[in-house]
Design a protein around this motif. Structure first.
Motif, PDB file in Angstrom:
ATOM      1  N   SER A  17      25.821  52.888  -3.995  1.00 13.85           N
ATOM      2  CA  SER A  17      24.786  52.514  -4.945  1.00 13.85           C
ATOM      3  C   SER A  17      24.381  53.763  -5.732  1.00 13.85           C
ATOM      4  N   LEU A  18      23.655  53.556  -6.802  1.00 16.03           N
ATOM      5  CA  LEU A  18      23.239  54.674  -7.639  1.00 16.03           C
ATOM      6  C   LEU A  18      22.324  55.640  -6.886  1.00 16.03           C
ATOM      7  N   ASP A  19      21.613  55.133  -5.870  1.00  8.35           N
ATOM      8  CA  ASP A  19      20.766  56.023  -5.068  1.00  8.35           C
ATOM      9  C   ASP A  19      21.484  56.543  -3.820  1.00  8.35           C
ATOM     10  N   GLY A  20      22.822  56.484  -3.847  1.00  6.21           N
ATOM     11  CA  GLY A  20      23.616  57.182  -2.840  1.00  6.21           C
ATOM     12  C   GLY A  20      23.808  56.478  -1.514  1.00  6.21           C
ATOM     13  N   ARG A  21      23.542  55.174  -1.459  1.00  7.32           N
ATOM     14  CA  ARG A  21      23.681  54.428  -0.197  1.00  7.32           C
ATOM     15  C   ARG A  21      25.005  53.664  -0.178  1.00  7.32           C
ATOM     16  N   TYR A  22      25.525  53.459   1.024  1.00  2.00           N
ATOM     17  CA  TYR A  22      26.727  52.635   1.144  1.00  2.00           C
ATOM     18  C   TYR A  22      26.438  51.298   1.821  1.00  2.00           C
ATOM     19  N   ALA A  23      25.204  51.088   2.238  1.00  2.00           N
ATOM     20  CA  ALA A  23      24.818  49.816   2.855  1.00  2.00           C
ATOM     21  C   ALA A  23      23.329  49.606   2.664  1.00  2.00           C
ATOM     22  N   ALA A 155      37.361  59.358  -3.383  1.00  2.00           N
ATOM     23  CA  ALA A 155      37.308  58.326  -4.413  1.00  2.00           C
ATOM     24  C   ALA A 155      36.035  57.505  -4.226  1.00  2.00           C
ATOM     25  N   LEU A 156      35.293  57.343  -5.298  1.00  2.00           N
ATOM     26  CA  LEU A 156      34.011  56.640  -5.234  1.00  2.00           C
ATOM     27  C   LEU A 156      33.928  55.607  -6.354  1.00  2.00           C
ATOM     28  N   THR A 157      33.429  54.427  -6.013  1.00  2.00           N
ATOM     29  CA  THR A 157      32.974  53.510  -7.052  1.00  2.00           C
ATOM     30  C   THR A 157      31.456  53.485  -6.952  1.00  2.00           C
ATOM     31  N   VAL A 158      30.801  53.748  -8.061  1.00  2.00           N
ATOM     32  CA  VAL A 158      29.345  53.829  -8.096  1.00  2.00           C
ATOM     33  C   VAL A 158      28.829  52.640  -8.886  1.00  2.00           C
ATOM     34  N   PHE A 159      27.959  51.877  -8.246  1.00  2.00           N
ATOM     35  CA  PHE A 159      27.451  50.651  -8.845  1.00  2.00           C
ATOM     36  C   PHE A 159      25.981  50.851  -9.244  1.00  2.00           C
ATOM     37  N   PRO A 160      25.567  50.353 -10.417  1.00  2.00           N
ATOM     38  CA  PRO A 160      24.243  50.633 -10.958  1.00  2.00           C
ATOM     39  C   PRO A 160      23.148  49.779 -10.321  1.00  2.00           C
ATOM     40  N   VAL A 161      22.932  50.036  -9.048  1.00  2.00           N
ATOM     41  CA  VAL A 161      21.881  49.330  -8.315  1.00  2.00           C
ATOM     42  C   VAL A 161      21.238  50.313  -7.346  1.00  2.00           C
ATOM     43  N   PHE A 162      19.931  50.239  -7.203  1.00  2.00           N
ATOM     44  CA  PHE A 162      19.222  51.003  -6.172  1.00  2.00           C
ATOM     45  C   PHE A 162      19.049  50.091  -4.963  1.00  2.00           C
ATOM     46  N   LEU A 163      19.492  50.527  -3.809  1.00  2.00           N
ATOM     47  CA  LEU A 163      19.270  49.746  -2.590  1.00  2.00           C
ATOM     48  C   LEU A 163      17.915  50.076  -1.962  1.00  2.00           C
ATOM     49  N   GLY A 164      17.338  51.207  -2.327  1.00  2.00           N
ATOM     50  CA  GLY A 164      15.981  51.528  -1.887  1.00  2.00           C
ATOM     51  C   GLY A 164      15.871  51.938  -0.440  1.00  2.00           C
ATOM     52  N   GLY A 165      16.986  52.174   0.195  1.00  2.00           N
ATOM     53  CA  GLY A 165      17.006  52.567   1.609  1.00  2.00           C
ATOM     54  C   GLY A 165      18.373  52.274   2.175  1.00  2.00           C
ATOM     55  N   GLY A 166      18.555  52.566   3.441  1.00  2.00           N
ATOM     56  CA  GLY A 166      19.855  52.375   4.059  1.00  2.00           C
ATOM     57  C   GLY A 166      20.572  53.700   4.229  1.00  2.00           C
ATOM     58  N   PRO A 167      21.704  53.687   4.900  1.00  2.00           N
ATOM     59  CA  PRO A 167      22.403  54.938   5.209  1.00  2.00           C
ATOM     60  C   PRO A 167      23.034  55.582   3.981  1.00  2.00           C
ATOM     61  N   ARG A 168      23.024  56.901   3.987  1.00  2.00           N
ATOM     62  CA  ARG A 168      23.652  57.684   2.926  1.00  2.00           C
ATOM     63  C   ARG A 168      25.032  58.156   3.388  1.00  2.00           C
ATOM     64  N   LEU A 169      25.938  58.332   2.426  1.00  2.00           N
ATOM     65  CA  LEU A 169      27.266  58.825   2.763  1.00  2.00           C
ATOM     66  C   LEU A 169      27.251  60.322   3.026  1.00  2.00           C
ATOM     67  N   PHE A 170      26.521  61.060   2.199  1.00  2.00           N
ATOM     68  CA  PHE A 170      26.563  62.520   2.296  1.00  2.00           C
ATOM     69  C   PHE A 170      25.347  63.026   3.062  1.00  2.00           C
ATOM     70  N   ASP A 171      25.572  63.358   4.317  1.00  2.00           N
ATOM     71  CA  ASP A 171      24.500  63.867   5.166  1.00  2.00           C
ATOM     72  C   ASP A 171      24.281  65.352   4.916  1.00  2.00           C
TER      73      ASP A 171
END
Length: 200
Positions: A17-23, A155-171
């Motif tokens: 997601s645009l805010d860096g979440r994968y779930a 490789a990343l696909t970035v989608f224009p949505v904020f999930l507002g929480g959830g796990p981040r890929l880059f710790d």
């Protein structure tokens, strides 16, 4: 002195997601937020460019169950996009390595279950002949390989949505590395596909 890639290239593919979440925060296995964007030309072409040079799929157990439960059903489906069917056929036919401490044997053809750290598995795969090793959307595997400095192409696909929480890929605490952008594309719904190679 730059270090050389030993053996095969490790390519990781993730949707963010645009805010860096994968779930999403409430249900990590619910990927419905991805669907409007995953069927765009940009996302389909991006995935095609990743699986075509790959000869091994590397997945965690949860993603293996999801991917291998769904994608084989796409083959022969009426009206299916040829890129989706191409990926589905590749996934069925290619060698698959599934990281799991709970599965005893693989319920899928051409799949091997391995209960070892991701970096060790990649070291073994690099030593064997073959094309790219493609890590398919398995965040735990991608995170472990990033932490071990074992990702060659990100490789990343970035989608224009904020999930507002959830796990981040880059710790925090990942090893410091430089990356170079090797391709970028953007299209329908604001979907962006980015591919970076690690500078070695």
């Amino acid at each position: 002195m730059s270090e050389q890639i030993v053996g095969r290239r490790v390519v990781t593919n993730m949707a963010l997601s645009l805010d860096g979440r994968y779930a999403a925060p409430d249900n990590p296995e619910d990927m419905s937020w991805v669907m409007p964007y995953a069927v765009t030309d940009v996302a389909r072409d991006h995935l095609t460019s990743l699986w075509e040079p790959a000869t091994t799929a590397l997945l965690g157990r949860v993603n293996a169950e999801g991917f291998l439960g769904f994608w084989p059903t796409v083959i022969g489906m009426e009206g299916v996009d040829p890129r989706d069917e191409g990926f589905a056929k590749w996934l069925v036919d290619t060698d698959k390595v599934v990281l799991s401490s709970t599965l005893d044997k693989a319920p899928w053809e051409r799949a091997t279950i391995v209960d070892k750290p991701a970096a060790e598995v990649v070291a073994d795969l690099r030593a064997a002949e073959g094309g790219d090793i493609l890590v398919l959307s398995s965040a735990s595997v991608v995170k472990a390989l990033l932490a071990a400095g074992q990702v060659d192409r990100l490789a990343l696909t970035v989608f224009p949505v904020f999930l507002g929480g959830g796990p981040r890929l880059f710790d925090d605490g990942l090893p410091a590395h430089q990356w170079t952008l090797v391709s970028q594309s953007a299209g329908e719904h604001g979907t962006s596909a980015l591919v970076y190679d690690r500078v070695r």
